[in-house]
Design an enzyme around this catalytic site. Structure first.
Site, PDB file in Angstrom:
ATOM      1  N   SER A 168       0.827  -1.196   0.000  1.00 24.83           N
ATOM      2  CA  SER A 168       0.000   0.000   0.000  1.00 24.83           C
ATOM      3  C   SER A 168       0.876   1.267   0.000  1.00 24.83           C
ATOM      4  CB  SER A 168      -0.956  -0.055   1.186  1.00 24.83           C
ATOM      5  OG  SER A 168      -1.959   0.904   1.040  1.00 24.83           O
ATOM      6  N   ASP A 194       0.094  -4.145  -4.002  1.00 24.02           N
ATOM      7  CA  ASP A 194      -1.048  -3.261  -4.206  1.00 24.02           C
ATOM      8  C   ASP A 194      -0.728  -1.833  -3.736  1.00 24.02           C
ATOM      9  OD1 ASP A 194      -3.438  -3.266  -5.575  1.00 24.02           O
ATOM     10  OD2 ASP A 194      -4.636  -3.205  -3.761  1.00 24.02           O
ATOM     11  N   HIS A 279      -7.418  -5.732  -1.252  1.00 23.82           N
ATOM     12  CA  HIS A 279      -6.177  -4.965  -1.121  1.00 23.82           C
ATOM     13  C   HIS A 279      -5.082  -5.865  -0.540  1.00 23.82           C
ATOM     14  CE1 HIS A 279      -3.877  -1.347  -0.978  1.00 23.82           C
ATOM     15  NE2 HIS A 279      -4.056  -1.044   0.302  1.00 23.82           N
TER      16      HIS A 279
END
Ligand SMILES: *[C@@H]1O[C@H](CO)[C@@H](O)[C@H](O)[C@H]1NC(C)=O
Ligand SMILES: *[C@@H]1O[C@H](CO)[C@@H](O)[C@H](O)[C@H]1NC(C)=O
Ligand SMILES: *[C@@H]1O[C@H](CO)[C@@H](O)[C@H](O)[C@H]1NC(C)=O
Ligand SMILES: *[C@@H]1O[C@H](CO)[C@@H](O)[C@H](O)[C@H]1NC(C)=O
Ligand SMILES: *[C@@H]1O[C@H](CO)[C@@H](O)[C@H](O)[C@H]1NC(C)=O
EC number: 3.1.1.3
Length: 499
Positions: A168, A194, A279
Site C-alpha cells: 500500500s 497493491d 487490497h
C-alpha cells in the site's frame, strides 16, 4: 454479552495508541494538528519516529539504531546474507497488521535461502489522515535510505543485496527510499504490493514507486476497482513486471456475500477483513509464493483481462510470462510488462491455465442454447463437467477460443468429453455426448459436430495435437487397440466411462 464489539475495539485502539505513544522514543507525542508541520521540519537521525526491527533466530523484533553498530550485532544481523525489509502501509487503527508476522515467518521459513528479515515500523507516521500519511512516505523513504547508506559505510553491506517489500503506502515508501539513496548504484529489488492509488495514480515517476527506484521492481495489483473516480490500489504499471491477478480490480472470495465465511474464520474482525480483502490479497499471494515453493503461480503478458479470458495470452516466448511473487524471474526491461493470471480464492492460490480452441460444423437450422460441459481426462487427474457457454449462434468453421482454469494439475491431456446441456433439444441429433481422443479419425454425424479442438497448457506450454472427434466412445476393441496398447485401453476406457 451486551458490550458492543465496536465499542470494545475503539477502547482497544485507544489503549494501544496511548501505550505506543508512551513507549515511543524520547519524543513527546505531538498534538494531531501539528503532525503535518512536523514533517516539514529538519529532523536529525536520532529524532526518527521510524523504527527498524530485525527478526533474528531468537528475537521477535530487535531494534537497529543508525550509528549504533552494537545494535547490529545484538540483533543478529548477518552481513553475508541479503536483507529483506517489510514496509507496512497506511494505518487506520495504529496497530501493526497481522499479515506482517505471517510475512516474517514465511521469509524465515526458507532454509535454502536464508535472509535477514527486517521491518520498517513507521506506524506513528502512518496512523494519521491519509493525506498526511502520504506526505510522510517521502520522509520515511529517506530514513530507510539513510539506514541503507549507514549499512554500506559501517559494515560494507551493499544496497544491491537489499529487497524492500512495501504494501500500500509502504510501496511508495520503498520507491522514495530508492530514489533518495543517492550515488550511482541502486537498491537490489523493490516489490510493491497493491501500491496505494489515491494521490499517486497518474503522478510522475519521481513522485511514486517506479522502475527507476531499484535494479528490479515487481508489483502486484489486486484492488484497482474504481469508486467515485478513485481506486485503493494503483492501476497503472509501476514496475518492470506488473501482475494483475484476476484482472487486478477485485479478488475472488472477497465479496460481501462471503462475510459469513469470513466471520467463521476471523470472528468480529470479519468486517475489516472483508473491506481489506482484495487490497491485502496482494500480500497473501506473495506469502503463498514463499510457502508453496512447488506450486508457483504463472502469469502471462496480455493487453487486458478480456483477451486473457479468451485464452489468447498463454505464451511464454520472449519473456512473455513470469512467476508471481518472491521467486519472480528478475529481468529488468525498458518497458513495463503487464501480466495477467487467474487465482483461486484462497491459499494455495495457483491454478493451471488452458486455452481451448474449438471449431464446429453447424448443420442445424434451429437456434439452440450453446452451453455444454466438458470433462477432461489427463495422465494425473480428471476434471468433470466444467460448464462452458459460447456466445449466441455457433457458426460453421469459426474458431472459438476460451480459457479454462483448473485447481489441480491433470498432467498431459488424453481425452475430452463433451456433453451438451438440455439434451431434450438434442434428441433428434445423433448424440448428446461426444468423446474426443487425440490422433484419431472417426465417423461423422449430422447436427452440431466438433470439427477440431486444440488445447494449449500455459504452465507447461504444451500444445495438444489437433484432436479430432471419435464419435461415440463405445469403440469396438479392434478400433481402440489401434490407438492404445491393450493395457492402457482397459484403463482409459474405464476412466472415460467414469467421466
Ligand atoms: C538540517 O540539519 C543539518 C544538521 O543537523 C544541517 O546541516 C542542514 O543544513 C539542515 N537542513 C535544513 C534544510 O535546515
Ligand atoms: C552468516 O550466514 C552465512 C551464510 O549462511 C553463515 O555461513 C554464517 O555462519 C552466518 N554467520 C553468523 C554469525 O550467523
Ligand atoms: C446453426 O446455424 C444456424 C443458422 O446459421 C443458426 O440458426 C443456429 O442457431 C446454429 N446452431 C447453433 C447450435 O448455434
Ligand atoms: C467449412 O470448411 C470446410 C472445409 O474445411 C468447407 O468445405 C465448408 O464449406 C466450410 N463451411 C463454411 C460454412 O464456411
Ligand atoms: C457398445 O457396443 C456394443 C457392440 O458394438 C453393444 O453391444 C453395446 O450395447 C454398446 N454399449 C453402449 C453403452 O452403447
Amino acid at each position: 454479552m451486551d458490550t458492543s464489539p465496536l465499542c470494545f475495539s475503539i477502547l482497544l485502539v485507544l489503549c494501544i495508541f496511548i501505550q505506543s505513544s508512551a513507549h515511543g522514543q524520547s519524543l513527546k507525542p505531538e498534538p494531531f494538528g501539528r503532525r503535518a508541520q512536523a514533517v516539514e521540519t529538519n529532523k536529525t537521525l536520532h529524532e526518527m519516529k521510524t523504527r527498524f526491527l530485525l527478526f533474528g533466530e531468537t528475537n521477535q523484533g530487535c531494534q537497529i539504531r543508525i550509528n549504533h553498530l552494537d545494535t547490529l550485532q545484538e540483533c543478529g544481523f548477518n552481513s553475508s546474507l541479503p536483507l529483506v525489509m517489510i514496509i507496512h502501509g497506511w494505518s487506520v487503527d495504529g496497530i501493526l497488521e497481522n499479515w506482517i508476522w505471517q510475512m516474517v515467518a514465511a521469509l524465515k521459513s526458507q532454509p535454502a535461502q536464508p535472509v535477514n528479515v527486517g521491518l520498517v515500523d513507521w506506524i506513528t507516521l502512518a496512523h494519521d489522515h491519509y493525506t498526511i500519511a502520504v506526505r510522510n512516505t517521502r520522509l520515511v523513504g529517506k530514513e530507510v535510505a539513510a539506514l541503507l547508506r549507514w549499512l554500506e559505510e559501517s559494515v560494507q553491506f551493499s544496497r544491491s543485496h537489499v529487497h524492500l517489500i512495501g504494501y500500500s503506502l509502504g510501496a511508495h515508501v520503498s520507491g522514495f527510499a530508492g530514489s533518495s539513496i543517492g550515488g550511482t548504484r541502486k537498491i537490489g529489488r523493490i516489490t510493491g504490493l497493491d501500491a496505494a492509488g489515491p494521490l499517486f495514480e497518474g503522478s510522475s515517476p519521481s513522485n511514486r514507486l517506479s522502475p527507476d527506484d531499484a535494479n528490479f521492481v515487481d508489483a502486484i495489483h489486486t484492488f484497482t476497482r474504481e469508486h467515485m473516480g478513485l481506486s485503493v490500489g494503483i492501476k497503472q504499471p509501476i514496475g518492470h513486471y506488473d501482475f494483475y491477478p484476476n484482472g487486478g480490480s477485485f479478488q475472488p472470495g472477497c465479496h460481501f456475500l462471503e462475510l459469513y465465511r469470513h466471520i467463521a474464520q476471523h470472528g468480529f474482525n470479519a468486517i475489516t477483513q472483508t473491506i481489506k480483502c482484495s487490497h491485502e490479497r496482494s500480500v497473501h499471494l506473495f506469502i503463498d509464493s514463499l510457502l508453496h515453493a512447488g506450486t508457483q503461480s504463472m502469469a502471462y503478458l496480455c493487453g487486458d483481462m478480456n483477451s486473457f479470458s479468451q485464452g489468447l495470452c498463454l505464451s511464454c516466448k520472449k519473456g512473455r510470462c513470469n512467476t508471481l511473487g518472491y521467486h519472480v524471474r528478475q529481468e529488468p526491461r525498458s518497458k513495463s510488462k503487464r501480466l495477467f493470471l487467474v487465482t483461486r480464492d484462497q491459499s494455495p492460490f495457483k491454478v493451471y491455465h488452458y486455452q481451448f480452441k474449438i471449431q464446429f460444423i453447424n448443420q442445424t437450422q434451429t437456434p439452440i442454447q450453446t452451453s455444454f460441459t466438458m470433462s477432461l481426462l489427463g495422465t494425473k487427474e480428471k476434471m468433470q463437467k466444467i460448464p462452458i457457454t459460447l456466445g449466441k449462434g455457433i457458426l460453421s468453421n469459426k474458431t472459438y477460443s476460451f480459457l479454462i482454469t483448473l485447481d489441480v494439475d491433470i498432467g498431459r491431456l488424453i481425452m475430452i468429453k463433451f456433453r451438451w446441456e438440455n439434451s431434450a433439444v438434442w434428441a433428434n441429433v445423433w448424440n448428446t455426448v461426444q468423446t474426443i481422443i487425440p490422433w484419431s479419425t472417426g465417423p461423422r454425424h449430422s447436427g452440431l459436430i466438433l470439427k477440431t479442438i486444440r488445447v494449449k497448457a500455459g504452465e507447461t506450454q504444451q500444445r495438444s495435437p489437433n484432436m479430432i472427434s471419435l464419435g461415440r466412445l463405445n469403440c469396438s476393441l479392434l478400433f481402440c487397440s489401434e490407438l492404445f496398447s491393450h493395457d492402457s485401453l482397459a484403463h482409459w476406457s474405464s476412466a472415460a466411462s467414469e467421466l
